[in-house]
Motif scaffolding. Structure first.
Motif, PDB file in Angstrom:
ATOM      1  N   ALA A   1       0.337  -1.149   0.169  1.00 41.14           N
ATOM      2  CA  ALA A   1       0.287   0.494   0.175  1.00 41.14           C
ATOM      3  C   ALA A   1       1.152   1.583  -0.232  1.00 41.14           C
ATOM      4  N   ARG A   2       1.569   1.370   0.871  1.00 42.50           N
ATOM      5  CA  ARG A   2       3.109   2.072   0.730  1.00 42.50           C
ATOM      6  C   ARG A   2       3.554   2.475  -0.539  1.00 42.50           C
ATOM      7  N   ARG A   3       3.689   1.837  -1.515  1.00 36.85           N
ATOM      8  CA  ARG A   3       4.683   1.980  -2.846  1.00 36.85           C
ATOM      9  C   ARG A   3       3.517   2.222  -3.662  1.00 36.85           C
ATOM     10  N   LEU A   4       2.708   1.511  -3.681  1.00 37.13           N
ATOM     11  CA  LEU A   4       1.180   2.357  -4.391  1.00 37.13           C
ATOM     12  C   LEU A   4       0.874   3.552  -4.225  1.00 37.13           C
ATOM     13  N   THR A   5       0.834   3.595  -3.319  1.00 40.64           N
ATOM     14  CA  THR A   5       0.769   5.038  -2.874  1.00 40.64           C
ATOM     15  C   THR A   5       1.820   6.189  -3.222  1.00 40.64           C
ATOM     16  N   ASP A   6       2.782   6.082  -2.644  1.00 41.32           N
ATOM     17  CA  ASP A   6       4.385   6.732  -2.766  1.00 41.32           C
ATOM     18  C   ASP A   6       4.169   6.960  -4.366  1.00 41.32           C
ATOM     19  N   ALA A   7       3.949   5.966  -5.289  1.00 40.46           N
ATOM     20  CA  ALA A   7       4.148   5.633  -6.945  1.00 40.46           C
ATOM     21  C   ALA A   7       2.581   6.638  -7.500  1.00 40.46           C
ATOM     22  N   GLY A   8       2.032   6.897  -6.844  1.00 36.42           N
ATOM     23  CA  GLY A   8       0.863   7.129  -7.329  1.00 36.42           C
ATOM     24  C   GLY A   8      -0.309   6.564  -8.457  1.00 36.42           C
ATOM     25  N   PHE A   9       0.129   5.160  -8.431  1.00 39.75           N
ATOM     26  CA  PHE A   9      -1.300   4.077  -8.435  1.00 39.75           C
ATOM     27  C   PHE A   9      -2.906   4.486  -7.327  1.00 39.75           C
ATOM     28  N   ALA A  10      -1.963   4.112  -6.602  1.00 41.96           N
ATOM     29  CA  ALA A  10      -3.572   4.453  -5.921  1.00 41.96           C
ATOM     30  C   ALA A  10      -3.217   5.377  -4.908  1.00 41.96           C
ATOM     31  N   HIS A  11      -4.378   4.907  -3.916  1.00 42.17           N
ATOM     32  CA  HIS A  11      -4.518   6.981  -2.986  1.00 42.17           C
ATOM     33  C   HIS A  11      -4.860   6.270  -1.399  1.00 42.17           C
ATOM     34  N   PRO A  12      -4.588   6.241  -0.251  1.00 41.56           N
ATOM     35  CA  PRO A  12      -4.541   5.571   0.586  1.00 41.56           C
ATOM     36  C   PRO A  12      -6.236   6.558   1.239  1.00 41.56           C
ATOM     37  N   VAL A  13      -7.116   5.936   1.503  1.00 40.47           N
ATOM     38  CA  VAL A  13      -8.366   6.019   2.550  1.00 40.47           C
ATOM     39  C   VAL A  13      -8.243   6.095   4.058  1.00 40.47           C
ATOM     40  N   PRO A  14      -8.444   6.822   4.994  1.00 43.52           N
ATOM     41  CA  PRO A  14      -7.784   6.762   5.985  1.00 43.52           C
ATOM     42  C   PRO A  14      -9.413   6.008   7.060  1.00 43.52           C
ATOM     43  N   PRO A  15      -8.698   5.694   8.065  1.00 47.70           N
ATOM     44  CA  PRO A  15     -10.225   5.409   8.823  1.00 47.70           C
ATOM     45  C   PRO A  15     -10.632   7.087   9.176  1.00 47.70           C
ATOM     46  N   GLY A  16     -11.617   6.573   9.846  1.00 47.68           N
ATOM     47  CA  GLY A  16     -12.750   7.864   9.666  1.00 47.68           C
ATOM     48  C   GLY A  16     -12.293   8.038  11.617  1.00 47.68           C
ATOM     49  N   PRO A  17     -12.254   9.893  11.157  1.00 48.04           N
ATOM     50  CA  PRO A  17     -12.290  10.051  13.091  1.00 48.04           C
ATOM     51  C   PRO A  17     -13.041   9.827  14.244  1.00 48.04           C
ATOM     52  N   ALA A  18     -12.106   9.074  15.043  1.00 51.58           N
ATOM     53  CA  ALA A  18     -13.566   9.165  16.462  1.00 51.58           C
ATOM     54  C   ALA A  18     -13.484   9.517  16.882  1.00 51.58           C
ATOM     55  N   ALA A  19     -13.148  10.809  16.965  1.00 49.29           N
ATOM     56  CA  ALA A  19     -12.983  12.118  18.146  1.00 49.29           C
ATOM     57  C   ALA A  19     -12.342  13.479  17.068  1.00 49.29           C
ATOM     58  N   PRO A  20     -12.962  14.904  17.551  1.00 46.68           N
ATOM     59  CA  PRO A  20     -11.803  15.796  16.894  1.00 46.68           C
ATOM     60  C   PRO A  20     -10.704  15.755  17.440  1.00 46.68           C
ATOM     61  N   ALA A  21      -9.960  16.461  16.511  1.00 52.72           N
ATOM     62  CA  ALA A  21      -7.934  15.914  16.218  1.00 52.72           C
ATOM     63  C   ALA A  21      -7.802  17.533  16.969  1.00 52.72           C
TER      64      ALA A  21
END
Length: 473
Positions: A61-81
């Motif tokens: 996942a890191r290699r794909l997102t670093d190279a632009g083949f894919a984009h990360p989708v983070p877990p949703g925020p559980a609380a205000p940052a």
């Protein structure tokens, strides 16, 4: 070894990514072919079905997102940052009031008055909206104001938003979810134009230079998304401090400089267009084009600070020869150039055991992109020369020069169908590009460098990432 993308992240493939074979993918930015080993293919099957749960999937996942083949989708925020909103301002108490009113109140807000002529008006607006105020007695520019803010911020994250922005809803928390990735230093939303109903405003709504489009991206030099504006940006405070934060000597381009220094330090910066922030735009052509000239003046100091990161035009030899021959009305030479492009690509593909289907179409696209790039480059940096070439007799030459001038804006208009007619859009785009190029030339003269206007030749037709270079992927 680069840390894997953490457990819980998902990835979504970029629209340009194509699977040539189970073990061969094409895409990324810059474009390349990625070869997956058996372990890499097993890791992809995990990613295709759900979030990262294993070290192998995280590494891929890191290699794909670093190279632009894919984009990360983070877990949703559980609380205000754990986040502070910073608003630098110079005068303009009215826009500041609208900006502060748009914030949702879930985070502390710090207003930095960067030497306003009427500090009492700025102080009154800040107090009315419950914002803390820090006053700079001498105007230092946006970078210096943001640095002053960092001296007064203790939260893990800081959200910069300009005083002429409107940041509705939970924009900062949605972006903050990306910081579950420990390598991420900053993430920017899409900046949408809030423009009046004037000729300049309608053009800006269609083609704002701050609006970087609707596709997510890793932000890095020499890629599709080489920078993001700091009109709105959420950043990790420790990462900013580690690289020295903003360069106060740069009044323009300080955002580009910051992104490139973060990248050089090994951090990640991302663009997330699903989150929007509005930005108040100029009402007149004079204001709009003046701003574009100022933006252009940043190219020279950036080129001197970051050699090799700024290429106004990258030409591949065979497509460039094809375009030049077509413009010169030399069909035989153009055919030879296109044939050379196809043969060079076939040779590269066969040397790496890559399927050759679609090569002719791909080279046609390369020629088309070269023509568009050459046209915009000519408009920005040699518009008087192109205009002079329209004067002599000969419809062939006039048609060739007109295609360089009109081709790029008309192609964008046909692709995007903005809410402006093609004539006004094209005229606005030409004025926009000429204004920016004027600023670039002015900066080159001031800083005594020609780097921002020098084209670059790329001799390798395609990058191929082999399994030996990519480890288990």
């Amino acid at each position: 070894m680069t840390a894997p993308l953490p457990a819980g992240f998902r990835v979504t493939l970029d629209p340009d990514t194509k699977q040539l074979r189970e073990d061969l993918w094409f895409g990324g930015s810059p474009a390349r072919v990625l070869r997956l080993t058996a372990a890499g293919r097993r890791a992809w099957r995990e990613l295709a079905d759900g979030p990262v749960t294993s070290p192998a999937a995280g590494a891929l996942a890191r290699r794909l997102t670093d190279a632009g083949f894919a984009h990360p989708v983070p877990p949703g925020p559980a609380a205000p940052a754990d986040l502070t909103v910073v608003v630098p301002v110079l005068d303009r108490p009215g826009p500041l009031a609208r900006c502060l009113a748009s914030l949702d109140g879930r985070h502390p807000v710090l207003v930095v008055d960067d030497g306003s002529a009427d500090p009492a008006a700025v102080a009154a607006v800040a107090a009315a909206h419950g914002a803390k105020l820090v006053r700079r007695d001498v105007n230092g520019g946006p970078g210096a104001a943001r640095n002053t803010a960092l001296e007064h911020v203790s939260t893990e994250l800081v959200a910069f938003v300009d005083s002429d922005c409107v940041a509705d809803g939970d924009w900062a928390d949605r972006l903050a979810a990306h910081f579950a990735d420990p390598l991420l230093a900053a993430v920017a939303p899409r900046v949408r134009a809030l423009a009046p109903d004037t000729a300049a405003g309608r053009y800006t709504r269609a083609a704002s230079s701050l609006d970087l489009g609707d596709r997510p991206a890793r932000v890095a030099p020499r890629t599709r998304m080489s920078y993001v504006p700091t009109a709105a940006l959420v950043a990790r405070r420790a990462a900013l401090t580690a690289v020295g934060a903003f360069d106060p000597e740069l009044r323009v381009g300080e955002d580009v400089d910051l992104v490139w220094r973060l990248h050089a330090a090994g951090h990640r910066v991302r663009y997330e267009p699903d989150v929007h922030v509005g930005h108040r735009e100029p009402a007149t052509w004079r204001e709009l084009l003046g701003r574009r000239v100022r933006y252009g003046t940043s190219a020279a100091p950036l080129a001197k600070r970051h050699p090799g990161n700024l290429a106004p035009l990258v030409l591949h030899p065979w497509p460039a020869l094809t375009v030049a021959a077509l413009l010169a009305r030399r069909p035989l030479l153009a055919s030879a150039g296109f044939g050379g492009a196809v043969l060079a690509m076939l040779k590269t593909l066969r040397a790496h055991d890559i399927p050759a289907e679609g090569v002719v179409r791909a080279m046609g696209t390369a020629v088309h992109q070269t023509w568009l790039g050459a046209g915009r480059y000519g408009t920005q940096f040699a518009a008087p020369v192109l205009a002079a070439l329209l004067v002599p007799r000969g419809w062939g030459r006039r048609a060739a020069v007109a295609s360089l001038l009109l081709g790029p804006p008309l192609t964008r208009w046909l692709s995007e169908r903005p809410g402006v007619d093609p004539v006004r859009y094209t005229a606005g785009a030409l004025a926009d590009d000429i204004a920016y190029g004027t600023g670039v030339w002015a900066g080159c003269l001031t800083h005594r460098t020609a780097a921002p206007v020098l084209p670059e030749i790329a001799w390798r037709p395609l990058r191929v990432d082999s399994k030996e270079k990519r480890g288990s992927a």
